[in-house]
Design an enzyme around this catalytic site. Sequence first.
Site, PDB file in Angstrom:
ATOM      1  N   ASN A  88      -4.557   6.623   2.795  1.00 31.72           N
ATOM      2  CA  ASN A  88      -4.001   5.372   3.310  1.00 31.72           C
ATOM      3  C   ASN A  88      -4.108   4.197   2.337  1.00 31.72           C
ATOM      4  O   ASN A  88      -3.347   3.239   2.447  1.00 31.72           O
ATOM      5  CB  ASN A  88      -4.711   5.030   4.625  1.00 31.72           C
ATOM      6  CG  ASN A  88      -4.433   3.619   5.078  1.00 31.72           C
ATOM      7  OD1 ASN A  88      -3.344   3.336   5.584  1.00 31.72           O
ATOM      8  ND2 ASN A  88      -5.378   2.717   4.873  1.00 31.72           N
ATOM      9  N   TYR A 145       6.721  -0.835  -5.579  1.00 34.76           N
ATOM     10  CA  TYR A 145       6.215  -0.468  -4.253  1.00 34.76           C
ATOM     11  C   TYR A 145       7.129   0.531  -3.524  1.00 34.76           C
ATOM     12  O   TYR A 145       6.677   1.623  -3.166  1.00 34.76           O
ATOM     13  CB  TYR A 145       5.958  -1.730  -3.416  1.00 34.76           C
ATOM     14  CG  TYR A 145       5.336  -1.432  -2.063  1.00 34.76           C
ATOM     15  CD1 TYR A 145       4.071  -0.852  -1.960  1.00 34.76           C
ATOM     16  CD2 TYR A 145       6.017  -1.713  -0.884  1.00 34.76           C
ATOM     17  CE1 TYR A 145       3.506  -0.564  -0.729  1.00 34.76           C
ATOM     18  CE2 TYR A 145       5.455  -1.435   0.350  1.00 34.76           C
ATOM     19  CZ  TYR A 145       4.199  -0.869   0.427  1.00 34.76           C
ATOM     20  OH  TYR A 145       3.643  -0.586   1.654  1.00 34.76           O
ATOM     21  N   LYS A 179       6.496   4.607  -2.607  1.00 34.47           N
ATOM     22  CA  LYS A 179       6.557   5.171  -1.253  1.00 34.47           C
ATOM     23  C   LYS A 179       7.632   6.268  -1.139  1.00 34.47           C
ATOM     24  O   LYS A 179       7.492   7.203  -0.356  1.00 34.47           O
ATOM     25  CB  LYS A 179       6.762   4.060  -0.219  1.00 34.47           C
ATOM     26  CG  LYS A 179       5.589   3.062  -0.143  1.00 34.47           C
ATOM     27  CD  LYS A 179       4.261   3.744   0.242  1.00 34.47           C
ATOM     28  CE  LYS A 179       3.150   2.733   0.473  1.00 34.47           C
ATOM     29  NZ  LYS A 179       1.869   3.351   0.870  1.00 34.47           N
TER      30      LYS A 179
HETATM   31  P1  NAD Z   1      -4.783  -3.793   3.674  1.00 33.66           P
HETATM   32  O1  NAD Z   1      -4.626  -4.559   2.409  1.00 33.66           O
HETATM   33  O2  NAD Z   1      -5.291  -4.486   4.892  1.00 33.66           O
HETATM   34  O3  NAD Z   1      -5.666  -2.482   3.425  1.00 33.66           O
HETATM   35  C1  NAD Z   1      -5.505  -1.721   2.265  1.00 33.66           C
HETATM   36  C2  NAD Z   1      -6.647  -0.749   2.159  1.00 33.66           C
HETATM   37  O4  NAD Z   1      -6.557  -0.112   0.905  1.00 33.66           O
HETATM   38  C3  NAD Z   1      -8.000  -1.447   2.223  1.00 33.66           C
HETATM   39  O5  NAD Z   1      -8.898  -0.665   2.983  1.00 33.66           O
HETATM   40  C4  NAD Z   1      -8.425  -1.517   0.767  1.00 33.66           C
HETATM   41  O6  NAD Z   1      -9.818  -1.430   0.607  1.00 33.66           O
HETATM   42  C5  NAD Z   1      -7.755  -0.282   0.198  1.00 33.66           C
HETATM   43  N1  NAD Z   1      -7.515  -0.464  -1.222  1.00 33.66           N
HETATM   44  C6  NAD Z   1      -6.704  -1.366  -1.816  1.00 33.66           C
HETATM   45  N2  NAD Z   1      -6.817  -1.260  -3.142  1.00 33.66           N
HETATM   46  C7  NAD Z   1      -7.714  -0.271  -3.392  1.00 33.66           C
HETATM   47  C8  NAD Z   1      -8.230   0.325  -4.552  1.00 33.66           C
HETATM   48  N3  NAD Z   1      -7.881  -0.060  -5.768  1.00 33.66           N
HETATM   49  N4  NAD Z   1      -9.137   1.318  -4.406  1.00 33.66           N
HETATM   50  C9  NAD Z   1      -9.509   1.741  -3.196  1.00 33.66           C
HETATM   51  N5  NAD Z   1      -9.039   1.235  -2.054  1.00 33.66           N
HETATM   52  C10 NAD Z   1      -8.162   0.241  -2.160  1.00 33.66           C
HETATM   53  O7  NAD Z   1      -3.357  -3.190   3.927  1.00 33.66           O
HETATM   54  P2  NAD Z   1      -2.727  -2.348   5.115  1.00 33.66           P
HETATM   55  O8  NAD Z   1      -1.585  -3.151   5.574  1.00 33.66           O
HETATM   56  O9  NAD Z   1      -3.718  -1.885   6.099  1.00 33.66           O
HETATM   57  O10 NAD Z   1      -2.149  -1.126   4.264  1.00 33.66           O
HETATM   58  C11 NAD Z   1      -2.584   0.196   4.419  1.00 33.66           C
HETATM   59  C12 NAD Z   1      -1.466   1.124   4.007  1.00 33.66           C
HETATM   60  O11 NAD Z   1      -0.335   0.875   4.843  1.00 33.66           O
HETATM   61  C13 NAD Z   1      -0.978   0.935   2.574  1.00 33.66           C
HETATM   62  O12 NAD Z   1      -0.714   2.200   1.994  1.00 33.66           O
HETATM   63  C14 NAD Z   1       0.314   0.154   2.741  1.00 33.66           C
HETATM   64  O13 NAD Z   1       1.220   0.378   1.685  1.00 33.66           O
HETATM   65  C15 NAD Z   1       0.813   0.711   4.055  1.00 33.66           C
HETATM   66  N6  NAD Z   1       1.777  -0.137   4.774  1.00 33.66           N
HETATM   67  C16 NAD Z   1       1.411  -1.345   5.300  1.00 33.66           C
HETATM   68  C17 NAD Z   1       2.352  -2.109   5.979  1.00 33.66           C
HETATM   69  C18 NAD Z   1       2.005  -3.455   6.599  1.00 33.66           C
HETATM   70  O14 NAD Z   1       2.913  -4.189   7.009  1.00 33.66           O
HETATM   71  N7  NAD Z   1       0.757  -3.836   6.709  1.00 33.66           N
HETATM   72  C19 NAD Z   1       3.652  -1.636   6.116  1.00 33.66           C
HETATM   73  C20 NAD Z   1       3.998  -0.404   5.571  1.00 33.66           C
HETATM   74  C21 NAD Z   1       3.040   0.354   4.906  1.00 33.66           C
END
Ligand code: NAD
Length: 247
Positions: free
Chosen positions: A90, A155, A159
């Site tokens: 994730n 990005y 994906k």
């Molecule tokens: P977030 O920024 O709240 O969480 C991201 C997580 O990834 C955190 O736990 C962080 O510690 C970890 N992370 C980031 N960089 C890191 C690194 N270098 N090493 C280890 N861990 C790392 O974001 P989120 O919104 O919860 O995103 C989680 C996933 O969901 C991602 O893959 C993101 O692309 C995807 N996503 C999010 C959304 C949204 O709108 N929030 C939409 C589509 C996809």
Amino acid sequence: MLKGKVAVVTGGTRGIGFEIVRKYLANGARVVLFGSRQESVDKALARLKEENDSWEAAGKFPTLTDAKEVEKAILEVKDTYGRIDILVNNAGISQDTPLYDYTPEEFDKVIDLNVKAMFYAILPVAKIMKEQGGGCIINTSSMVSISGQPAGVGYPTSKFAVNGMTISLARELGKDHIRVNAVAPGVTKTDMVAALPEQVIQAISAKIPYGRAGEPEEVANAFLYLASDMASYVTGEILSVDGASRV
Ligand code: NAD
């Protein structure tokens, strides 16, 4: 739904990943969350302990972009729990830099975490799952893996690659009873989105056919379903949880 299962969740300290961890624990799994720093891992574990003292959660913070560190952490999980039933890839970063301002380093950073780190975790886990007779891998994709996005090309590129890895490995690993799926969230109210001014959130929401952004728990529910035996014949699927944003 996950009683007796052992799960690893990367990026499990906050946002969508943290909700997946909570959901898995509440459904009987033992969970090892991977974060980027000891401090954020400890904070997440303290929150979980406060919510339910009987949940079996642990944490690690390998550098996810270092294949050797990831392998070591995965093998430690196997040593401790004897098996790994579920891997959730994730952790991810997004950005929206216009192409004319892009640097090769920025592109590499996104691909390194969103694509290569996913592969680094899958490599040792798939071997463990094969040996134990099966398992399930779930990757976090995004609605931009279907629609693209008008800036920050790294990005959506990452994906699209996640979807390609998911579908291809589902086909390759099916014979070993390893299911491989992805969840493609739309705009989800993690800290990043929740911190935006209310007007901005309203403007974003107005463009979503369902009329609002998603909650992290709604996305985590899809991860619960795919990890459970209810999805025993579901593999190679990219499950959108986006209020129809992609169409
Ligand atoms: P977030 O920024 O709240 O969480 C991201 C997580 O990834 C955190 O736990 C962080 O510690 C970890 N992370 C980031 N960089 C890191 C690194 N270098 N090493 C280890 N861990 C790392 O974001 P989120 O919104 O919860 O995103 C989680 C996933 O969901 C991602 O893959 C993101 O692309 C995807 N996503 C999010 C959304 C949204 O709108 N929030 C939409 C589509 C996809």
